[in-house]
Design a protein around this motif. Structure first.
Motif, PDB file in Angstrom:
ATOM      1  N   GLY A 100       1.057  -1.037   0.290  1.00 30.71           N
ATOM      2  CA  GLY A 100      -0.263  -0.320   0.768  1.00 30.71           C
ATOM      3  C   GLY A 100       0.423   1.191  -0.200  1.00 30.71           C
ATOM      4  O   GLY A 100       2.096   0.991   0.155  1.00 30.71           O
ATOM      5  N   THR A 101       0.189   2.365   0.346  1.00 33.59           N
ATOM      6  CA  THR A 101       1.003   3.770   0.378  1.00 33.59           C
ATOM      7  C   THR A 101       1.452   3.531   1.621  1.00 33.59           C
ATOM      8  O   THR A 101       0.847   3.663   2.920  1.00 33.59           O
ATOM      9  CB  THR A 101       0.097   4.988  -0.342  1.00 33.59           C
ATOM     10  N   VAL A 102       2.623   3.936   1.526  1.00 33.61           N
ATOM     11  CA  VAL A 102       3.937   4.663   2.564  1.00 33.61           C
ATOM     12  C   VAL A 102       3.516   5.647   3.779  1.00 33.61           C
ATOM     13  O   VAL A 102       3.295   7.268   3.183  1.00 33.61           O
ATOM     14  CB  VAL A 102       5.246   4.143   2.682  1.00 33.61           C
ATOM     15  N   THR A 103       2.524   5.407   5.186  1.00 33.10           N
ATOM     16  CA  THR A 103       2.180   6.483   5.576  1.00 33.10           C
ATOM     17  C   THR A 103       3.466   6.584   6.930  1.00 33.10           C
ATOM     18  O   THR A 103       2.974   8.019   6.981  1.00 33.10           O
ATOM     19  CB  THR A 103       1.069   6.424   6.805  1.00 33.10           C
ATOM     20  N   VAL A 122       1.971   0.807   6.320  1.00 34.31           N
ATOM     21  CA  VAL A 122       1.148   1.543   5.244  1.00 34.31           C
ATOM     22  C   VAL A 122      -0.271   1.615   5.590  1.00 34.31           C
ATOM     23  O   VAL A 122      -0.586   1.003   6.710  1.00 34.31           O
ATOM     24  CB  VAL A 122       1.127   0.509   4.659  1.00 34.31           C
ATOM     25  N   ASP A 123      -0.897   2.470   4.338  1.00 37.03           N
ATOM     26  CA  ASP A 123      -2.410   2.739   4.764  1.00 37.03           C
ATOM     27  C   ASP A 123      -3.119   1.115   4.652  1.00 37.03           C
ATOM     28  O   ASP A 123      -2.823  -0.206   3.784  1.00 37.03           O
ATOM     29  CB  ASP A 123      -2.550   3.683   3.155  1.00 37.03           C
ATOM     30  N   THR A 126      -5.608  -1.200   0.720  1.00 33.37           N
ATOM     31  CA  THR A 126      -5.067  -2.246  -0.332  1.00 33.37           C
ATOM     32  C   THR A 126      -5.371  -3.711   0.877  1.00 33.37           C
ATOM     33  O   THR A 126      -6.074  -4.705  -0.063  1.00 33.37           O
ATOM     34  CB  THR A 126      -4.056  -2.420  -0.696  1.00 33.37           C
ATOM     35  N   GLY A 432       4.694   7.846   0.843  1.00 27.89           N
ATOM     36  CA  GLY A 432       3.403   8.852   0.017  1.00 27.89           C
ATOM     37  C   GLY A 432       3.797   8.955  -0.980  1.00 27.89           C
ATOM     38  O   GLY A 432       3.451   8.080  -1.821  1.00 27.89           O
ATOM     39  N   GLU A 433       4.868   6.990  -0.689  1.00 31.94           N
ATOM     40  CA  GLU A 433       5.875   5.953  -2.538  1.00 31.94           C
ATOM     41  C   GLU A 433       4.624   4.690  -1.910  1.00 31.94           C
ATOM     42  O   GLU A 433       4.006   4.585  -1.036  1.00 31.94           O
ATOM     43  CB  GLU A 433       6.834   6.000  -2.083  1.00 31.94           C
ATOM     44  N   SER A 434       4.258   4.067  -2.734  1.00 29.09           N
ATOM     45  CA  SER A 434       3.887   2.722  -2.894  1.00 29.09           C
ATOM     46  C   SER A 434       5.332   1.937  -2.042  1.00 29.09           C
ATOM     47  O   SER A 434       6.221   2.139  -2.169  1.00 29.09           O
ATOM     48  CB  SER A 434       3.740   1.616  -3.917  1.00 29.09           C
ATOM     49  N   SER A 435       4.814   0.787  -0.932  1.00 30.04           N
ATOM     50  CA  SER A 435       5.617   0.138  -0.496  1.00 30.04           C
ATOM     51  C   SER A 435       6.267  -1.058  -0.984  1.00 30.04           C
ATOM     52  O   SER A 435       7.256  -1.190  -0.756  1.00 30.04           O
ATOM     53  CB  SER A 435       4.580  -0.797   0.642  1.00 30.04           C
TER      54      SER A 435
END
Length: 644
Positions: A100-103, A122-123, A126, A432-435
């Motif tokens: 998912g998106t890294v938080t 991550v979020d 997903t 903000g990037e994909s994991s």
């Protein structure tokens, strides 16, 4: 009166001495000769002085001669190199599930972490979507299992019956299509045969008609040829009678006879004549008698007219024959072309019809197979599944349940945890990037791996160097208790390195030593300052105290060894190509002995034959005077012995 003065004669004295003669000869020499003789005398004096000094002065110390005994021991050949330590065990850590998106990222390169420590999050959106998908697949698998255990429903039975009905209708339609295609082939074949037969009949009729027309034109030509030739002959006879009156009677009689015979044999044409030749009337005999030269212009004109008429008539008949021949050719070619076109059209129709029949039959076969499959499916649905089939559906349910468990784990594991204790080498992602991204931050990579300079590399830089060889995980963690040294080895020594060879590692900064073994030999070379080098990795058995990532290390790899063998110092063996010799001293006498050698080590050489243990070998002289207990080896006039 002139007088002559006589010089006084000196009285003879004693002859000059030898010294005087030498003096006189020296004075008479040129300056160049004098200098050359002086230099020669000086060289002789120096040589004599040196000889007296070396030979005649026993107080001068003799040149030292060193000896060594042949012994048994271990010969070792080693390869050396230098490099920096790095972790040999690094673990790439990744998010589980679909990511998912890294938080949040909670560590940076160089941080020490413990087992289970949170590294990043991550979020969970997903992962939750993946869980819902896995749950839906599990529900479908459970429904299929329930149906297999209980048998078909009423709706399923109706569906099976409808499929069979539709398949049978398709078979009927395909059968009709095959029959129609075969009928069309028969019709097209009959039509083609009829067309070809009609064209052939027309060809035969045209052949007969044109043959008749051609023969008629040729017959007219023959009749006109005979008639016109007769007319020309009659006119020519009249002309001859006019020009030769004395022979008129006999010639006329002869001509009449000939004409009579000709008229009898010439066939009478069946068509009207186009011209009746005019035969001039013979002039009376009194006319010829009244003129010396008869006027025969009318007879000549008659001959000319007869010949012109014959030429015109024959030309007309030949044109008629040619026209009949050309008309025959044109008609027959057109008839033959019509036959060929009909046959080609018939072939095209036959090919098209056969293709239509093949397609229809293939469709029929497919539809018949569909009927069979539908009937088999109906029979299968009418009877409960076998135990093995039910077990297969149960396995599908079990697999779907595992997928749900994994998806649930992915939801609960949106936090990335450290799988081991160690130091963070690299972080390959950011908020903000994909994991799964790899555009993360890494540590400074300016460490001097493989260098022998005295500068100390910091731990962060060395950790980055180790991360370059680690997997591409989101975060890479190194175990600092497992260290290795990577060093570049010269091309000439690289061939001696093999996996598993033992090595000694020294650390100049801590003045400590460790043992290890070769765990990696890189086949890809590098070139530095035009020198070909091959990287190798030596893993330490145990890291000494004070040694960490990035420490400078010197390697000594035992590339080869021979134990319990005869050995001698490398300096004692003289090699020339494949011939090897040593100087052996026996009973005070030195002699050169050929030997066979084995492994050539760092300081010792293995000797396999030629000498025995305890033999004394003479080492090459260093030129220093003998001191202590070293044997002088002088004999005779004081010169040292150089060999046997």
């Amino acid at each position: 009166m002139a007088t002559t003065q006589i010089p006084a004669v000196k009285p003879a004295g004693p002859p000059p001495s030898r010294r005087g003669r030498l003096r006189t000869r020296f004075d008479n020499m040129t300056p160049r000769a004098r200098w050359l003789n002086l230099i020669l005398i000086l060289v002789v004096i120096i040589a004599v002085v040196l000889a007296i000094t070396l030979i005649g002065n026993p107080s001068t110390p003799p040149v030292a001669v060193r000896t060594v005994a042949v012994t048994r021991g271990t010969v070792t050949a080693s390869v050396t190199g230098s490099g920096n330590t790095a972790s040999s065990v690094s673990t790439p850590v990744n998010f589980q599930g679909n990511g998912g998106t890294v938080t949040a990222v909670d560590v940076v390169p160089g941080d020490k972490v413990t087992l289970g420590e949170v590294l990043a999050t991550v979020d969970p959106g997903t992962a939750q979507n993946g869980l819902r998908t896995a749950q839906a697949q599990l529900a479908n698998a459970q429904a299929a299992l329930a149906q297999a255990a209980s048998g078909p429903t009423a709706v399923k039975s109706q569906q099976d019956a409808a499929l069979i009905t539709q398949a049978q209708a398709n078979v009927t339609s395909a059968t009709t299509a095959v029959s129609d295609a075969e009928k069309q082939l028969s019709l097209d074949t009959t039509l083609t045969q009829s067309t070809v037969s009609a064209d052939q009949t027309k060809l035969n009729d045209d052949q007969s008609t044109t043959d008749t027309a051609k023969k008629s034109a040729e017959a007219v030509l023959r009749v006109d040829q005979a008639n016109e030739d007769g007319a020309v002959l009659t006119a020519q006879s009249a002309l001859n009678s006019c020009e030769h009156p004395t022979t008129t009677q006999s010639a006329t009689t002869q001509s009449a006879t000939t004409q009579g015979a000709t008229t009898t044999t010439t066939p009478t044409p069946t068509f009207p004549r186009t011209r009746t030749p005019t035969t001039p009337t013979a002039a009376p005999a009194a006319f010829f008698s009244q003129s010396s030269q008869p006027n025969c212009s009318l007879q000549q004109q008659a001959v000319n007219n007869a010949e012109e008429t014959r030429s015109a008539v024959l030309q007309r008949d030949k044109v008629a024959v040619t026209a009949a021949d050309q008309n025959q050719t044109t008609l027959l070619d057109a008839d033959q072309a019509a036959i060929t076109a009909a046959q080609q059209n018939g072939s095209d129709l036959e090919l098209k019809d056969n293709q239509a029949i093949a397609t229809a039959k293939q469709t029929l076969t497919t539809n018949q197979g569909a009927v069979t499959n539908a009937q088999l499916a109906q029979q299968a649905d009418l009877h409960p599944s076998t135990p093995d089939q039910i077990a297969g559906f149960q396995d599908t349910v079990n697999g779907a349940q595992v997928a749900v468990d994994n998806a649930q784990l992915g939801v609960t594991q949106t936090k990335l945890l450290a799988t081991q204790a160690g130091v963070v080498l690299a972080v390959n992602g950011k908020v903000g990037e994909s994991s799964g991204g790899t555009n993360g931050t890494t540590a400074n990579t300016t460490s001097s791996t493989g260098s022998t300079s005295s500068s100390t590399a910091n731990a962060t830089s060395a950790a980055s160097s180790a991360a370059q060889s680690a997997g591409n995980g989101f975060i890479t963690i190194a175990n600092l208790s497992k260290l290795a040294v990577t060093a570049n080895i010269a091309e000439a020594d690289a061939a001696k390195i093999q996996l598993g060879q033992t090595a000694t590692i020294t650390f100049p900064a801590t003045n400590t030593t460790a043992t290890g073994s070769v765990t990696q030999v890189t086949p890809q070379s590098t070139v530095t300052n035009n020198v070909v080098l091959y990287p190798i990795q030596v893993s330490l058995d145990t890291a000494p105290p004070g040694v960490g990532v990035g420490s400078t290390a010197n390697l000594t790899v035992a590339a080869a060894s021979a134990t319990d063998v005869l050995q001698a110092p490398n300096l004692a063996v003289t090699s020339l190509g494949n011939r090897h010799t040593v100087a052996v001293r026996r009973n005070g006498t030195d002699s050169v002995v050929p030997v066979t050698i084995g492994l050539v080590g760092d300081t010792q050489t293995e000797i396999t034959s030629g000498v025995q243990a305890g033999d004394v070998l003479v080492l090459p002289s260093t030129g220093a005077p003998a001191t202590g207990s070293t044997s002088s080896g002088n004999t005779g006039a004081g010169f040292p012995r150089t060999g046997g």
